[in-house]
Design a protein around this motif. Structure first.
Motif, PDB file in Angstrom:
ATOM      1  N   HIS A 193       0.706  -1.278   0.308  1.00 42.24           N
ATOM      2  CA  HIS A 193      -0.176   0.006   0.008  1.00 42.24           C
ATOM      3  C   HIS A 193       0.913   1.232  -0.006  1.00 42.24           C
ATOM      4  O   HIS A 193       0.668   2.238  -0.830  1.00 42.24           O
ATOM      5  N   HIS A 194       1.990   1.018   0.878  1.00 41.05           N
ATOM      6  CA  HIS A 194       2.691   2.386   0.628  1.00 41.05           C
ATOM      7  C   HIS A 194       3.284   2.623  -0.751  1.00 41.05           C
ATOM      8  O   HIS A 194       3.512   3.701  -1.013  1.00 41.05           O
ATOM      9  N   LEU A 195       3.609   1.604  -1.397  1.00 39.12           N
ATOM     10  CA  LEU A 195       4.309   1.779  -2.791  1.00 39.12           C
ATOM     11  C   LEU A 195       3.259   2.225  -3.416  1.00 39.12           C
ATOM     12  O   LEU A 195       3.531   3.026  -4.589  1.00 39.12           O
ATOM     13  N   LYS A 204       3.730   5.694  -5.440  1.00 37.72           N
ATOM     14  CA  LYS A 204       3.720   5.870  -6.981  1.00 37.72           C
ATOM     15  C   LYS A 204       2.875   6.916  -7.608  1.00 37.72           C
ATOM     16  O   LYS A 204       3.263   7.642  -8.465  1.00 37.72           O
ATOM     17  N   ALA A 205       1.492   6.988  -6.952  1.00 36.90           N
ATOM     18  CA  ALA A 205       0.928   8.153  -7.232  1.00 36.90           C
ATOM     19  C   ALA A 205       1.294   9.441  -6.863  1.00 36.90           C
ATOM     20  O   ALA A 205       1.313  10.482  -7.685  1.00 36.90           O
ATOM     21  N   LEU A 206       1.858   9.627  -5.879  1.00 34.48           N
ATOM     22  CA  LEU A 206       2.761  10.829  -5.693  1.00 34.48           C
ATOM     23  C   LEU A 206       4.042  11.258  -6.653  1.00 34.48           C
ATOM     24  O   LEU A 206       3.842  12.504  -7.001  1.00 34.48           O
ATOM     25  N   ILE A 207       4.655  10.102  -7.044  1.00 35.78           N
ATOM     26  CA  ILE A 207       5.500  10.265  -7.998  1.00 35.78           C
ATOM     27  C   ILE A 207       4.890  10.631  -9.331  1.00 35.78           C
ATOM     28  O   ILE A 207       5.395  11.850 -10.088  1.00 35.78           O
ATOM     29  N   GLU A 208       4.047  10.061  -9.871  1.00 40.91           N
ATOM     30  CA  GLU A 208       3.555  10.333 -11.371  1.00 40.91           C
ATOM     31  C   GLU A 208       2.483  11.651 -11.136  1.00 40.91           C
ATOM     32  O   GLU A 208       2.767  12.109 -12.213  1.00 40.91           O
ATOM     33  N   PHE A 209       1.668  11.710 -10.198  1.00 40.70           N
ATOM     34  CA  PHE A 209       0.920  12.786 -10.570  1.00 40.70           C
ATOM     35  C   PHE A 209       1.448  14.240  -9.775  1.00 40.70           C
ATOM     36  O   PHE A 209       0.879  15.111 -10.248  1.00 40.70           O
ATOM     37  N   ASP A 210       2.059  14.120  -8.540  1.00 43.31           N
ATOM     38  CA  ASP A 210       2.286  15.080  -7.914  1.00 43.31           C
ATOM     39  C   ASP A 210       3.836  15.619  -8.107  1.00 43.31           C
ATOM     40  O   ASP A 210       4.503  16.423  -7.756  1.00 43.31           O
ATOM     41  N   ALA A 234       9.091  11.382  -2.517  1.00 41.68           N
ATOM     42  CA  ALA A 234       8.398  10.188  -2.656  1.00 41.68           C
ATOM     43  C   ALA A 234       9.260   9.095  -3.658  1.00 41.68           C
ATOM     44  O   ALA A 234       9.048   7.950  -3.332  1.00 41.68           O
ATOM     45  N   ARG A 235       9.801   9.518  -4.534  1.00 45.79           N
ATOM     46  CA  ARG A 235      10.758   8.802  -5.389  1.00 45.79           C
ATOM     47  C   ARG A 235      11.873   8.071  -4.405  1.00 45.79           C
ATOM     48  O   ARG A 235      12.158   7.074  -4.566  1.00 45.79           O
ATOM     49  N   ARG A 236      12.318   8.889  -3.592  1.00 49.01           N
ATOM     50  CA  ARG A 236      13.613   8.415  -2.879  1.00 49.01           C
ATOM     51  C   ARG A 236      12.911   7.498  -2.098  1.00 49.01           C
ATOM     52  O   ARG A 236      13.614   6.234  -1.671  1.00 49.01           O
ATOM     53  N   MET A 237      11.895   7.540  -1.331  1.00 47.66           N
ATOM     54  CA  MET A 237      10.997   6.523  -0.353  1.00 47.66           C
ATOM     55  C   MET A 237      10.626   5.479  -1.010  1.00 47.66           C
ATOM     56  O   MET A 237      10.807   4.575  -0.731  1.00 47.66           O
ATOM     57  N   GLU A 291      10.981  -0.356  -2.067  1.00 49.56           N
ATOM     58  CA  GLU A 291      10.813  -1.319  -3.171  1.00 49.56           C
ATOM     59  C   GLU A 291      11.645  -2.663  -2.999  1.00 49.56           C
ATOM     60  O   GLU A 291      11.141  -3.682  -3.158  1.00 49.56           O
ATOM     61  N   PRO A 292      12.880  -2.254  -2.602  1.00 53.44           N
ATOM     62  CA  PRO A 292      13.492  -3.604  -2.454  1.00 53.44           C
ATOM     63  C   PRO A 292      13.162  -4.482  -1.301  1.00 53.44           C
ATOM     64  O   PRO A 292      13.118  -5.756  -1.430  1.00 53.44           O
ATOM     65  N   ALA A 293      12.571  -3.860  -0.342  1.00 55.09           N
ATOM     66  CA  ALA A 293      11.899  -4.685   0.840  1.00 55.09           C
ATOM     67  C   ALA A 293      10.784  -5.572   0.446  1.00 55.09           C
ATOM     68  O   ALA A 293      10.654  -6.758   0.693  1.00 55.09           O
ATOM     69  N   HIS A 294      10.036  -4.792  -0.467  1.00 57.01           N
ATOM     70  CA  HIS A 294       8.619  -5.391  -0.973  1.00 57.01           C
ATOM     71  C   HIS A 294       9.355  -6.797  -1.961  1.00 57.01           C
ATOM     72  O   HIS A 294       8.620  -7.777  -1.852  1.00 57.01           O
TER      73      HIS A 294
END
Length: 102
Positions: free
Chosen positions: A64-66, A70-76, A81-84, A89-92
């Motif tokens: 859910h975090h990812l 992703k929405a914050l990166i793509e839309f905002d 958000a990209r750094r987070m 992502e590697p943990a997921h």
């Protein structure tokens, strides 16, 4: 650890990646509530009613975090958000590999 999700019945929801079943698979004991006597760690998707569960520790679902990031990166176009996302992502992905092994 028990994953909890409003989308627990969906096969592609967050709970499908967890190494244990969802609460939707646990029958209520003696006609009681599914939530009665729940103990341990509950993994969920930030849905506010889950925070009313008592006697548990809360962990938030990385999938859910990812999606939110992703929405914050793509839309905002949020740089933080990209750094987070790159951090989480590697943990997921590691969890996905782990659940395929076991």
């Amino acid at each position: 650890m028990r994953p909890v999700s409003a989308s627990a019945a969906r096969p592609n929801g967050c709970t499908s990646r967890q190494p244990v079943g969802s609460l939707s698979t646990v029958p209520p004991a003696s006609g009681g509530s599914l939530w009665e006597g729940l103990r341990g760690i509950v993994v969920h998707d930030h849905w506010k009613p889950y925070y009313t569960l008592t006697g548990v520790l809360h962990a938030l679902c990385n999938a859910h975090h990812l999606r939110e990031l992703k929405a914050l990166i793509e839309f905002d176009r949020e740089a933080w958000a990209r750094r987070m996302y790159q951090l989480l992502e590697p943990a997921h992905n590691l969890l996905s590999c782990y659940t395929k092994i076991f």
